[in-house]
Structures are given as C-alpha cells and as structure tokens.
Design a protein around this motif. Structure first.
Motif, PDB file in Angstrom:
ATOM      1  N   GLY A 301     -24.729 -22.308  17.288  1.00 21.36           N
ATOM      2  CA  GLY A 301     -25.517 -22.974  18.321  1.00 21.36           C
ATOM      3  C   GLY A 301     -26.908 -23.432  17.954  1.00 21.36           C
ATOM      4  N   ASN A 302     -27.339 -23.356  16.711  1.00 21.29           N
ATOM      5  CA  ASN A 302     -28.652 -23.889  16.341  1.00 21.29           C
ATOM      6  C   ASN A 302     -28.557 -24.588  14.989  1.00 21.29           C
ATOM      7  N   ARG A 303     -29.533 -25.444  14.718  1.00 21.33           N
ATOM      8  CA  ARG A 303     -29.444 -26.296  13.538  1.00 21.33           C
ATOM      9  C   ARG A 303     -29.542 -25.511  12.239  1.00 21.33           C
ATOM     10  N   THR A 304     -30.261 -24.392  12.238  1.00 19.41           N
ATOM     11  CA  THR A 304     -30.399 -23.613  11.004  1.00 19.41           C
ATOM     12  C   THR A 304     -29.059 -23.025  10.579  1.00 19.41           C
ATOM     13  N   ALA A 305     -28.324 -22.464  11.541  1.00 11.12           N
ATOM     14  CA  ALA A 305     -26.986 -21.940  11.224  1.00 11.12           C
ATOM     15  C   ALA A 305     -26.056 -23.069  10.817  1.00 11.12           C
ATOM     16  N   GLY A 306     -26.130 -24.203  11.523  1.00 11.15           N
ATOM     17  CA  GLY A 306     -25.280 -25.343  11.185  1.00 11.15           C
ATOM     18  C   GLY A 306     -25.519 -25.849   9.781  1.00 11.15           C
ATOM     19  N   VAL A 307     -26.788 -25.947   9.386  1.00 13.85           N
ATOM     20  CA  VAL A 307     -27.120 -26.374   8.027  1.00 13.85           C
ATOM     21  C   VAL A 307     -26.614 -25.354   7.016  1.00 13.85           C
ATOM     22  N   GLY A 308     -26.740 -24.058   7.343  1.00 16.04           N
ATOM     23  CA  GLY A 308     -26.247 -23.015   6.434  1.00 16.04           C
ATOM     24  C   GLY A 308     -24.756 -23.127   6.180  1.00 16.04           C
ATOM     25  N   TYR A 309     -23.991 -23.404   7.241  1.00 16.89           N
ATOM     26  CA  TYR A 309     -22.543 -23.566   7.074  1.00 16.89           C
ATOM     27  C   TYR A 309     -22.213 -24.829   6.273  1.00 16.89           C
ATOM     28  N   PHE A 310     -22.970 -25.891   6.503  1.00 12.45           N
ATOM     29  CA  PHE A 310     -22.706 -27.126   5.754  1.00 12.45           C
ATOM     30  C   PHE A 310     -23.022 -26.931   4.267  1.00 12.45           C
ATOM     31  N   ILE A 311     -24.094 -26.213   3.970  1.00 14.41           N
ATOM     32  CA  ILE A 311     -24.421 -25.904   2.571  1.00 14.41           C
ATOM     33  C   ILE A 311     -23.283 -25.109   1.935  1.00 14.41           C
ATOM     34  N   ALA A 312     -22.739 -24.132   2.680  1.00 15.59           N
ATOM     35  CA  ALA A 312     -21.629 -23.334   2.152  1.00 15.59           C
ATOM     36  C   ALA A 312     -20.414 -24.207   1.864  1.00 15.59           C
ATOM     37  N   PHE A 313     -20.148 -25.165   2.740  1.00 16.96           N
ATOM     38  CA  PHE A 313     -19.016 -26.076   2.549  1.00 16.96           C
ATOM     39  C   PHE A 313     -19.191 -26.900   1.272  1.00 16.96           C
ATOM     40  N   ILE A 314     -20.362 -27.504   1.083  1.00 20.12           N
ATOM     41  CA  ILE A 314     -20.631 -28.310  -0.113  1.00 20.12           C
ATOM     42  C   ILE A 314     -20.671 -27.425  -1.358  1.00 20.12           C
ATOM     43  N   HIS A 315     -21.160 -26.216  -1.196  1.00 20.81           N
ATOM     44  CA  HIS A 315     -21.182 -25.255  -2.295  1.00 20.81           C
ATOM     45  C   HIS A 315     -19.769 -24.984  -2.791  1.00 20.81           C
ATOM     46  N   GLY A 316     -18.837 -24.765  -1.855  1.00 16.77           N
ATOM     47  CA  GLY A 316     -17.447 -24.524  -2.228  1.00 16.77           C
ATOM     48  C   GLY A 316     -16.820 -25.718  -2.920  1.00 16.77           C
ATOM     49  N   MET A 317     -17.100 -26.922  -2.417  1.00 15.59           N
ATOM     50  CA  MET A 317     -16.584 -28.127  -3.064  1.00 15.59           C
ATOM     51  C   MET A 317     -17.115 -28.252  -4.493  1.00 15.59           C
ATOM     52  N   SER A 318     -18.405 -27.995  -4.664  1.00 12.19           N
ATOM     53  CA  SER A 318     -19.038 -28.129  -5.989  1.00 12.19           C
ATOM     54  C   SER A 318     -18.451 -27.147  -6.985  1.00 12.19           C
ATOM     55  N   LEU A 319     -18.223 -25.904  -6.543  1.00 16.52           N
ATOM     56  CA  LEU A 319     -17.629 -24.900  -7.427  1.00 16.52           C
ATOM     57  C   LEU A 319     -16.249 -25.341  -7.915  1.00 16.52           C
ATOM     58  N   THR A 320     -15.454 -25.886  -7.005  1.00 18.44           N
ATOM     59  CA  THR A 320     -14.107 -26.314  -7.381  1.00 18.44           C
ATOM     60  C   THR A 320     -14.140 -27.507  -8.328  1.00 18.44           C
ATOM     61  N   ILE A 321     -15.028 -28.458  -8.092  1.00 19.80           N
ATOM     62  CA  ILE A 321     -15.137 -29.624  -8.964  1.00 19.80           C
ATOM     63  C   ILE A 321     -15.549 -29.201 -10.370  1.00 19.80           C
ATOM     64  N   ILE A 322     -16.513 -28.294 -10.452  1.00 16.42           N
ATOM     65  CA  ILE A 322     -16.970 -27.836 -11.770  1.00 16.42           C
ATOM     66  C   ILE A 322     -15.854 -27.113 -12.508  1.00 16.42           C
ATOM     67  N   SER A 323     -15.111 -26.262 -11.799  1.00 14.45           N
ATOM     68  CA  SER A 323     -14.092 -25.440 -12.462  1.00 14.45           C
ATOM     69  C   SER A 323     -12.799 -26.197 -12.748  1.00 14.45           C
ATOM     70  N   SER A 324     -12.599 -27.366 -12.125  1.00 19.08           N
ATOM     71  CA  SER A 324     -11.338 -28.099 -12.337  1.00 19.08           C
ATOM     72  C   SER A 324     -11.526 -29.423 -13.077  1.00 19.08           C
ATOM     73  N   ILE A 325     -12.602 -30.167 -12.792  1.00 22.29           N
ATOM     74  CA  ILE A 325     -12.800 -31.485 -13.399  1.00 22.29           C
ATOM     75  C   ILE A 325     -13.517 -31.396 -14.739  1.00 22.29           C
ATOM     76  N   PHE A 326     -14.550 -30.570 -14.827  1.00 22.57           N
ATOM     77  CA  PHE A 326     -15.313 -30.487 -16.067  1.00 22.57           C
ATOM     78  C   PHE A 326     -14.455 -30.052 -17.260  1.00 22.57           C
ATOM     79  N   PRO A 327     -13.535 -29.084 -17.109  1.00 26.16           N
ATOM     80  CA  PRO A 327     -12.656 -28.749 -18.240  1.00 26.16           C
ATOM     81  C   PRO A 327     -11.830 -29.940 -18.730  1.00 26.16           C
ATOM     82  N   LEU A 328     -11.416 -30.823 -17.814  1.00 27.37           N
ATOM     83  CA  LEU A 328     -10.654 -32.000 -18.233  1.00 27.37           C
ATOM     84  C   LEU A 328     -11.484 -32.907 -19.148  1.00 27.37           C
ATOM     85  N   TYR A 329     -12.777 -32.960 -18.905  1.00 20.05           N
ATOM     86  CA  TYR A 329     -13.665 -33.742 -19.780  1.00 20.05           C
ATOM     87  C   TYR A 329     -13.592 -33.221 -21.220  1.00 20.05           C
TER      88      TYR A 329
END
Length: 588
Positions: A301-329
């Motif tokens: 219900g507040n913007r600080t929590a909402g931003v925290g969840y969005f950061i976690a979402f992008i954080h998870g995406m970034s971890l997966t991209i690094i661990s799956s795409i970078f090895p292919l390089y």
C-alpha cells in the motif's frame, strides 16, 4: 508441547520406568541452549538456501546430457529447468498463507521433506516426463522452504539487526545461483547428471535434523477444523490458477509455441484476469469473512514497498540473464568448454559475496536502505552497459573486469530490497509476510528472465543468421538457428574458421543486445528507486514472546515486558543468540 504432556502422563504411571526410558524422556524434554539453537538454525537455513539456489540454475548446463540419457529433445530438457521455477513460484504464496495458519515449523519441515522426496524422484527418473514432474515436486518443496525461512527470520531476529542475517541468507542464495554453473560443469565432465540430485539428500538431511531438534517457533495450535476454516481457499485457488496460466504462457512462448498463438495468448489472458479476481477477493471478500487473507493488500500500500518489490523483480531477471546468457558468450566467442567457462565466470559469485556482506554491514550501521539500493542499481546498469560493448575479440581483462561492476550492483541489492519492503510496513504483524513475498517476486523475476532471455536470444540470433545466409557467407547445410544453438555448440566449434568466425560475431552481437536491453531496464528501475522514502528500520518489532522462568511475557526482541499468566509462561522459552535482541522462540 503435546509430546511433553504425553511424556509427563507416561512418567506418572504407577509402574516404575526403566532407566533408559527416563534418559529418553529427559533428552526429549531438553532444549538446546541459547548459544547453540540460534547459530544452528541460521546455519541450516544458509545450507539449504545454497542447495535450492544451485538446483535453480544447474540443469542449464546439463541440458544436452539429460537429453541424450533420456532420449529427449532440448525443448523437453528446457522444461526440466522451467518446471522447477514454475512450481516454486506458483506455490510460494500458498505456503505463506498456510504458514500463518498451521505454523512456521510445520511448514518448514513439510517443505524440506517434499524437496528431498523430489530429489530422489529426479535422481531415479526413467524418462523425461518423469523428470519434469519430479522437478515440479522438488520446486514445490524449494518454494515452501524459501517462504518459511523468510517468515522465521522475521520472527527470530529484531528489525535493527536483521540486515546482517538477511544478507547472509541472500549471499548463500546468490552464490548458489551462480555457482550452479561451475557445479554443473564439474558434474557433466566427471559424473552422471543424476548425482546432482543424489547429493541433495545428505546435504538436506542434516539441516532437517537440526530443524526437528532446535526449531520450535512459538505458535498457538488450532484444531483441524479451525485451520481449514482460516485458510483463504478462494484466494488459494485463484493465485495457483493465475500463476500457473501466466507462467505456462511465459515459459512456452517462443520455445514450444509462437508468442502470437492461442496456446500462449489464451493462458496469458486467463492468468491476468485471474490475478485481477484474486486482488478483488483479497480486498473485498477475505477480510470481511474473517478469513486469513493470503496476501493482505495493505502490504503493497505505499510507494516504498512497491519500489522494493519492483527492484526484487528486476533483480531476479538480472540474475537469470547473467547465469544463462553470459555463459553462451564464452561458449561461442571464446570456444570454451563447460569447466573453463565456469572458471571464467568465477569473479561473479566472488564479487557478489563480498558486496552482500559489505552492504549488510553498512545497512546494519546506518539503519537506512535507499541510497544503498540506488548505488546497487547504478552499478548494475553500468555493468550491463559495459557488457553491451563486448565483441567477439574482446580481451580477457574486459570479460573479467566488467563482471566486477555488475556483480557489485547485484550484491548490494540483496539486503537493500528486502529492508525497503520491511521498513515500509506499518503493522508489525505484516512484516513477516511482506518479507516472504520478496522471495515470490524474485522468483517471478527469474521466470520472466529465463523466458525473456531465451526469446531474445533466439530472435536476435535468427535475424543475424538469416542475413548472413542471404549474403551467402554460410552454406544452408551449416545453418543453426537460435533454438538449436545449445545442442550444437560442439558442432559450431568444429566448423571451418571462415564459417565459425561468422557465428562468433553473431553470438557476441546477440548477447550484447540483450545486455543493452537490461541496461535500459536497470536504468528505469534506478529512476523509480529515487522516489522511495529513506525510512529507518531502527525500531523494535513487537512480537509475543514468553519467558520460561517467570510469569512475564516479552513483547519485543529487545526485552520489553508485559504481565502474563503462569500457564502462558510455562508454554515457551526464548533463546537469543547473545542477548542482544535476536530471539529464537522455542516451544516447550
């Protein structure tokens, strides 16, 4: 508590009890000292966080071995990884709601046992369908453990000291996710892929034993009928159905079916509609019917929590991209095999480890999180931007140095995003569930990252390969499209130099454009993070803890006291790591 009551009745019988019976009863009634219980629980959490994170990424490196052994296609093998994330993410919210009803300890033990049973099923798989189902069962246990650990950490560690312990658990999870590649490479070179799952059993059995002995979180038991009535069954059905439909569309799109097809668009639309119905149920139905809501909407219900969840979402995406795409390089441009590729990526987990610890220490001292998150996102965006500049002939110094930048950003974000969400909660009773939903958001990000990474790689690769084919640089017989790259890496390496050079350039350009997209996404997240409030978490969370040797009840981990009855005081003891406010509630 029930066990001890039965033991007391057994001892009060008229017939004398043998000495060995007395010893067993004494052992069962004994609880570990406060200096033993807390470190054992935290250490067990760390071990399992590492194991479950390794299992998230390790099959990425074993796709070909699994496909050959079980006579399956690489698309089928892809679902072995996807089903784990699929099940883990779709069922995590359910474990969060159930833990509020049946208790954290029951949830932890059940999830750990499910994970072990799933590991056995994976190791004994006879065909690919069996393995996909077993991975889904394993993911169910993994999601439950992750959710329960997040809730228990909030219960046993006071808010001001929480960043260090959160950082420790996140360190194990992050390092496990990245180290999954190295472990997978070693397994595929030396052993059968089945050992990936057999090794889980002894590594999980020891923490399970610790949970049985020392993890006794204070909980007021309810009758079975009360537990059934308290569960938000409508919300449970809606969230499972919605996430299942949504994740099927995400994982299947571009891999099994075209994105613009009824097989993908149907589940995608159904999933979105289901989520809308779930939100309406939580807002207007569950609370008014005196049911424990699965996800109280006030948590978001507040913007600080909402931003925290969005950061976690992008954080998870970034971890997966690094661990799956970078090895292919590294596979394609540097022509490395599995183990050299994993070694080349070692700076990533090592730097992440250092910065998770450093960030946790700083947060513990400052009791603020905003600028830590801002710094982490700056470094993450800069790291992806540097990766975008990599070419097929880039130097070793560039390949290693750029890892230091993005890894620092990833490490800093681990404790910061969690503390943003926890600090933003106005009710102490919401802090545990809010923190546990960070895990759900992170895993959703990993799901989206995996699906988006595969789709972007295939599309960018195919565009460039078709252009080279039109220009006549590669014969039609030597053409490999994006969905066939991983299973034909060795074939590509064996091509004539003139042809192989084109594939190296295509691989480097494909990976670089994916990194550019995530640099932009990280930059947008950085912009949003500037709007969060820099709240302090230098306050005690109020929890109902009972002392054993007095008629008083502690209402916070710092030791504030309220009066309670003698019967309540006999119900539980409180074990603290050092008396400084990190309390482990132990039921007698």
């Amino acid at each position: 508590m029930v066990l001890n009551q039965r033991l007391e009745r057994f001892l009060k019988t008229e017939s004398p009890q043998p000495e060995w019976v007395q010893k067993i009863v004494t052992f069962c009634k004994r609880r570990p000292s406060e200096k033993i219980a807390f470190p054992l629980v935290i250490t067990s959490f760390c071990v399992i966080e590492f194991i479950r994170s390794v299992d998230t990424s390790i099959l990425t490196f074993l796709v070909r071995a699994v496909a050959e052994d079980l006579h399956a296609s690489t698309v089928d093998s892809y679902w072995c990884s996807a089903s784990y994330l699929f099940s883990m993410t779709a069922t995590q919210p359910i474990f969060g709601g159930i833990a509020e009803v049946v208790g954290r300890r029951t949830c932890t033990l059940s999830a750990t046992i499910i994970f072990m049973v799933g590991s056995i099923a994976c190791a004994t798989a006879k065909d690919i369908s069996w393995l996909i189902g077993a991975r889904a069962l394993q993911g169910l246990g993994s999601g439950g453990m992750d959710m329960a650990f997040s809730l228990i950490i909030v219960d046993i560690v006071s808010l001001p000291r929480r960043p260090m312990y959160v950082a420790l658990l996140q360190l194990c999870a992050g390092v496990g996710l990245i180290f999954g590649g190295l472990i997978g490479a070693l397994v595929i070179e030396k052993l059968s892929w089945r050992w990936v799952f057999w090794i889980n059993l002894p590594l999980t059995a020891v923490p399970l034993l610790c949970f049985i002995i020392v993890l006794h979180v204070e909980f007021t038991p309810k009758s079975f009928s009360q537990q059934i009535k308290a569960i938000d069954w409508t919300g449970t059905f809606l969230i499972i159905a919605s996430l299942t439909s949504l994740l099927f569309a995400i994982f299947g799109g571009g891999v099994v079916y075209p994105w613009i097809s009824k097989e993908v668009l149907g589940p995608l639309i159904a999933g979105i509609c289901g989520l809308v119905l779930f939100i309406l149920n939580e807002r207007y139905v569950a609370d008014r019917n005196y049911i424990q809501p699965l996800m109280p909407l006030r948590i978001f219900g507040n913007r600080t929590a909402g931003v925290g969840y969005f950061i976690a979402f992008i954080h998870g995406m970034s971890l997966t991209i690094i661990s799956s795409i970078f090895p292919l390089y590294f596979y394609i441009t540097d022509e490395l095999s599995f183990i050299p590729t994993a070694v080349r990526m070692l700076p990533t987990p090592l730097v992440i480890s250092c910065w998770v610890i450093a960030a946790g220490y700083v947060l513990n001292k400052t009791k603020r999180f905003k600028w830590s998150n801002v710094l982490g996102l700056v470094l993450l965006a800069a790291g992806f931007l540097l990766l975008f500049t990599l070419k097929y002939h880039s130097s070793l110094g560039q390949e290693i140095g750029y890892q230091v930048i993005y890894s620092a950003g990833i490490g800093i974000l681990f404790p910061g995003r969690i503390m943003a969400v926890q600090s933003a909660q106005e009710r102490d009773e919401d802090v545990g569930l809010a923190a546990s939903l960070i895990s759900v958001t992170l895993n959703l990000g990993q799901c989206f990252g995996l699906a988006l990474g595969v789709a972007l790689f295939d599309n960018f690769w195919n565009i460039r390969v078709r252009k080279i084919l039109r220009d006549g640089f590669i014969p039609p017989n030597d053409i490999f499209y994006g969905n066939a790259v991983q299973e034909n890496l060795d074939t590509i390496k064996s091509l004539p130099v003139a042809i192989k050079w084109h594939y190296q350039r295509v691989g480097a350009e494909t990976c670089s454009y994916i990194f550019l997209i995530f640099a932009v996404v990280s930059g947008f997240t950085l912009f949003l993070s500037l709007f969060s409030r820099n709240l302090s978490f230098d306050r005690e969370t109020r929890t109902r803890l009972v002392t054993h040797d007095s008629n008083t009840m502690s209402t916070s981990c710092s030791g504030s006291i309220e009066k309670s009855s003698a019967d309540d005081a006999a119900m539980a003891v409180v074990a603290c790591d050092d008396g400084s406010g990190n309390c482990l509630r132990t039921t007698v």
